[in-house]
Design a protein around this motif. Structure first.
Motif, PDB file in Angstrom:
ATOM      1  N   MET A   1      23.093  49.700  33.136  1.00  0.00           N
ATOM      2  CA  MET A   1      22.304  48.710  32.423  1.00  0.00           C
ATOM      3  C   MET A   1      21.156  49.423  31.719  1.00  0.00           C
ATOM      4  SD  MET A   1      20.119  45.457  33.897  1.00  0.00           S
ATOM      5  CE  MET A   1      21.491  44.373  34.107  1.00  0.00           C
ATOM      6  N   ASP A   2      20.936  49.039  30.491  1.00  0.00           N
ATOM      7  CA  ASP A   2      19.843  49.572  29.696  1.00  0.00           C
ATOM      8  C   ASP A   2      18.501  49.175  30.322  1.00  0.00           C
ATOM      9  OD1 ASP A   2      18.114  48.638  26.877  1.00  0.00           O
ATOM     10  OD2 ASP A   2      18.789  50.703  27.143  1.00  0.00           O
ATOM     11  N   ALA A   3      17.562  50.095  30.385  1.00  0.00           N
ATOM     12  CA  ALA A   3      16.264  49.841  31.038  1.00  0.00           C
ATOM     13  C   ALA A   3      15.524  48.685  30.379  1.00  0.00           C
ATOM     14  CB  ALA A   3      15.415  51.107  31.026  1.00  0.00           C
ATOM     15  N   ILE A   4      15.543  48.609  29.058  1.00  0.00           N
ATOM     16  CA  ILE A   4      14.840  47.521  28.348  1.00  0.00           C
ATOM     17  C   ILE A   4      15.463  46.175  28.697  1.00  0.00           C
ATOM     18  CG2 ILE A   4      14.232  46.582  26.083  1.00  0.00           C
ATOM     19  CD1 ILE A   4      12.680  49.130  26.869  1.00  0.00           C
ATOM     20  N   VAL A   5      16.783  46.106  28.728  1.00  0.00           N
ATOM     21  CA  VAL A   5      17.471  44.859  29.090  1.00  0.00           C
ATOM     22  C   VAL A   5      17.109  44.466  30.518  1.00  0.00           C
ATOM     23  CG1 VAL A   5      19.735  43.795  29.481  1.00  0.00           C
ATOM     24  CG2 VAL A   5      19.368  45.224  27.474  1.00  0.00           C
ATOM     25  N   ALA A   6      17.088  45.434  31.413  1.00  0.00           N
ATOM     26  CA  ALA A   6      16.741  45.149  32.808  1.00  0.00           C
ATOM     27  C   ALA A   6      15.332  44.585  32.912  1.00  0.00           C
ATOM     28  CB  ALA A   6      16.869  46.417  33.648  1.00  0.00           C
ATOM     29  N   ILE A   7      14.397  45.156  32.179  1.00  0.00           N
ATOM     30  CA  ILE A   7      13.011  44.675  32.220  1.00  0.00           C
ATOM     31  C   ILE A   7      12.900  43.274  31.631  1.00  0.00           C
ATOM     32  CG2 ILE A   7      10.697  45.048  31.241  1.00  0.00           C
ATOM     33  CD1 ILE A   7      11.360  48.109  31.439  1.00  0.00           C
ATOM     34  N   LEU A   8      13.551  43.044  30.502  1.00  0.00           N
ATOM     35  CA  LEU A   8      13.427  41.757  29.822  1.00  0.00           C
ATOM     36  C   LEU A   8      14.176  40.622  30.510  1.00  0.00           C
ATOM     37  CD1 LEU A   8      13.675  42.946  26.107  1.00  0.00           C
ATOM     38  CD2 LEU A   8      11.615  42.335  27.394  1.00  0.00           C
ATOM     39  N   THR A   9      15.199  40.948  31.295  1.00  0.00           N
ATOM     40  CA  THR A   9      15.987  39.890  31.945  1.00  0.00           C
ATOM     41  C   THR A   9      15.689  39.758  33.432  1.00  0.00           C
ATOM     42  OG1 THR A   9      17.831  41.410  32.310  1.00  0.00           O
ATOM     43  CG2 THR A   9      17.879  40.091  30.285  1.00  0.00           C
ATOM     44  N   ARG A  10      14.669  40.446  33.909  1.00  0.00           N
ATOM     45  CA  ARG A  10      14.278  40.397  35.315  1.00  0.00           C
ATOM     46  C   ARG A  10      13.869  38.982  35.697  1.00  0.00           C
ATOM     47  NH1 ARG A  10       9.918  39.587  37.799  1.00  0.00           N
ATOM     48  NH2 ARG A  10       8.417  39.642  36.132  1.00  0.00           N
ATOM     49  N   ARG A  11      14.164  38.611  36.922  1.00  0.00           N
ATOM     50  CA  ARG A  11      13.784  37.290  37.424  1.00  0.00           C
ATOM     51  C   ARG A  11      13.151  37.427  38.794  1.00  0.00           C
ATOM     52  NH1 ARG A  11      17.666  32.843  35.205  1.00  0.00           N
ATOM     53  NH2 ARG A  11      18.281  33.897  33.319  1.00  0.00           N
ATOM     54  N   SER A  12      12.202  36.556  39.078  1.00  0.00           N
ATOM     55  CA  SER A  12      11.580  36.511  40.398  1.00  0.00           C
ATOM     56  C   SER A  12      12.261  35.438  41.221  1.00  0.00           C
ATOM     57  CB  SER A  12      10.095  36.180  40.283  1.00  0.00           C
ATOM     58  OG  SER A  12       9.418  37.204  39.589  1.00  0.00           O
ATOM     59  N   THR A  13      12.502  35.735  42.479  1.00  0.00           N
ATOM     60  CA  THR A  13      13.121  34.762  43.382  1.00  0.00           C
ATOM     61  C   THR A  13      12.053  34.235  44.318  1.00  0.00           C
ATOM     62  OG1 THR A  13      15.207  35.951  43.271  1.00  0.00           O
ATOM     63  CG2 THR A  13      14.924  34.431  45.105  1.00  0.00           C
ATOM     64  N   ARG A  14      11.884  32.924  44.311  1.00  0.00           N
ATOM     65  CA  ARG A  14      10.871  32.321  45.173  1.00  0.00           C
ATOM     66  C   ARG A  14      11.482  31.411  46.236  1.00  0.00           C
ATOM     67  NH1 ARG A  14       8.671  32.969  40.227  1.00  0.00           N
ATOM     68  NH2 ARG A  14       6.681  34.051  40.146  1.00  0.00           N
ATOM     69  N   ARG A  15      12.755  31.147  46.107  1.00  0.00           N
ATOM     70  CA  ARG A  15      13.456  30.349  47.115  1.00  0.00           C
ATOM     71  C   ARG A  15      14.634  31.164  47.625  1.00  0.00           C
ATOM     72  NH1 ARG A  15      14.698  24.828  44.254  1.00  0.00           N
ATOM     73  NH2 ARG A  15      13.703  25.734  42.453  1.00  0.00           N
ATOM     74  N   PHE A  16      14.780  31.186  48.932  1.00  0.00           N
ATOM     75  CA  PHE A  16      15.830  31.984  49.542  1.00  0.00           C
ATOM     76  C   PHE A  16      16.708  31.104  50.416  1.00  0.00           C
ATOM     77  CE2 PHE A  16      12.199  34.697  48.765  1.00  0.00           C
ATOM     78  CZ  PHE A  16      12.773  35.778  48.126  1.00  0.00           C
ATOM     79  N   ASP A  17      17.983  31.463  50.490  1.00  0.00           N
ATOM     80  CA  ASP A  17      18.890  30.781  51.412  1.00  0.00           C
ATOM     81  C   ASP A  17      18.538  31.198  52.830  1.00  0.00           C
ATOM     82  OD1 ASP A  17      20.300  29.591  49.385  1.00  0.00           O
ATOM     83  OD2 ASP A  17      21.828  31.154  49.301  1.00  0.00           O
ATOM     84  N   ASN A  18      18.939  30.404  53.762  1.00  0.00           N
ATOM     85  CA  ASN A  18      18.698  30.699  55.172  1.00  0.00           C
ATOM     86  C   ASN A  18      19.839  31.523  55.771  1.00  0.00           C
ATOM     87  OD1 ASN A  18      16.598  30.407  56.873  1.00  0.00           O
ATOM     88  ND2 ASN A  18      17.125  28.365  57.591  1.00  0.00           N
ATOM     89  N   LYS A  19      20.749  32.014  54.926  1.00  0.00           N
ATOM     90  CA  LYS A  19      21.920  32.741  55.406  1.00  0.00           C
ATOM     91  C   LYS A  19      21.620  34.230  55.558  1.00  0.00           C
ATOM     92  CE  LYS A  19      24.419  30.286  52.149  1.00  0.00           C
ATOM     93  NZ  LYS A  19      25.419  30.324  51.105  1.00  0.00           N
ATOM     94  N   ILE A  20      22.189  34.824  56.582  1.00  0.00           N
ATOM     95  CA  ILE A  20      22.080  36.265  56.786  1.00  0.00           C
ATOM     96  C   ILE A  20      23.235  36.925  56.041  1.00  0.00           C
ATOM     97  CG2 ILE A  20      22.178  38.118  58.488  1.00  0.00           C
ATOM     98  CD1 ILE A  20      21.022  36.112  60.511  1.00  0.00           C
ATOM     99  N   PRO A  21      22.951  37.922  55.188  1.00  0.00           N
ATOM    100  CA  PRO A  21      24.039  38.601  54.468  1.00  0.00           C
ATOM    101  C   PRO A  21      24.952  39.335  55.455  1.00  0.00           C
ATOM    102  CG  PRO A  21      21.869  39.353  53.714  1.00  0.00           C
ATOM    103  CD  PRO A  21      21.649  38.443  54.861  1.00  0.00           C
ATOM    104  N   ASN A  22      26.196  39.562  55.036  1.00  0.00           N
ATOM    105  CA  ASN A  22      27.121  40.260  55.932  1.00  0.00           C
ATOM    106  C   ASN A  22      26.701  41.729  56.090  1.00  0.00           C
ATOM    107  OD1 ASN A  22      28.392  41.914  53.890  1.00  0.00           O
ATOM    108  ND2 ASN A  22      29.509  40.096  53.236  1.00  0.00           N
TER     109      ASN A  22
END
Length: 72
Positions: A1-22
């Motif tokens: 992934m291009d660094a500029i695209v990664a920076i511009l499309t970054r998202r913050s997550t403020r809500r999380f599922d209560n599930k434990i990843p495998n």
């Protein structure tokens, strides 16, 4: 992934599922974290994975009670 695209499309997550990843996904993420650069290649990173909610709360409470200077 291009660094500029990664920076511009970054998202913050403020809500999380209560599930434990495998276990496989947890291992992939921790392994990827091992490749993070460190100052002077000191490689001082340590990872602790806690999946038990009671143990996590205990650990978090313990950290909050310690001298905060250790973490600055």
């Amino acid at each position: 992934m291009d660094a500029i695209v990664a920076i511009l499309t970054r998202r913050s997550t403020r809500r999380f599922d209560n599930k434990i990843p495998n276990k496989e996904l947890i291992q992939k993420v921790v392994n990827a974290g091992r490749y993070v650069p460190s100052g002077a290649n000191s490689q001082t990173s340590h990872f602790i994975v806690i999946t038990n909610k009671e143990a996590l709360k205990e650990k978090a409470d313990g950290i909050l009670m310690t001298d905060r200077k250790e973490f600055i």
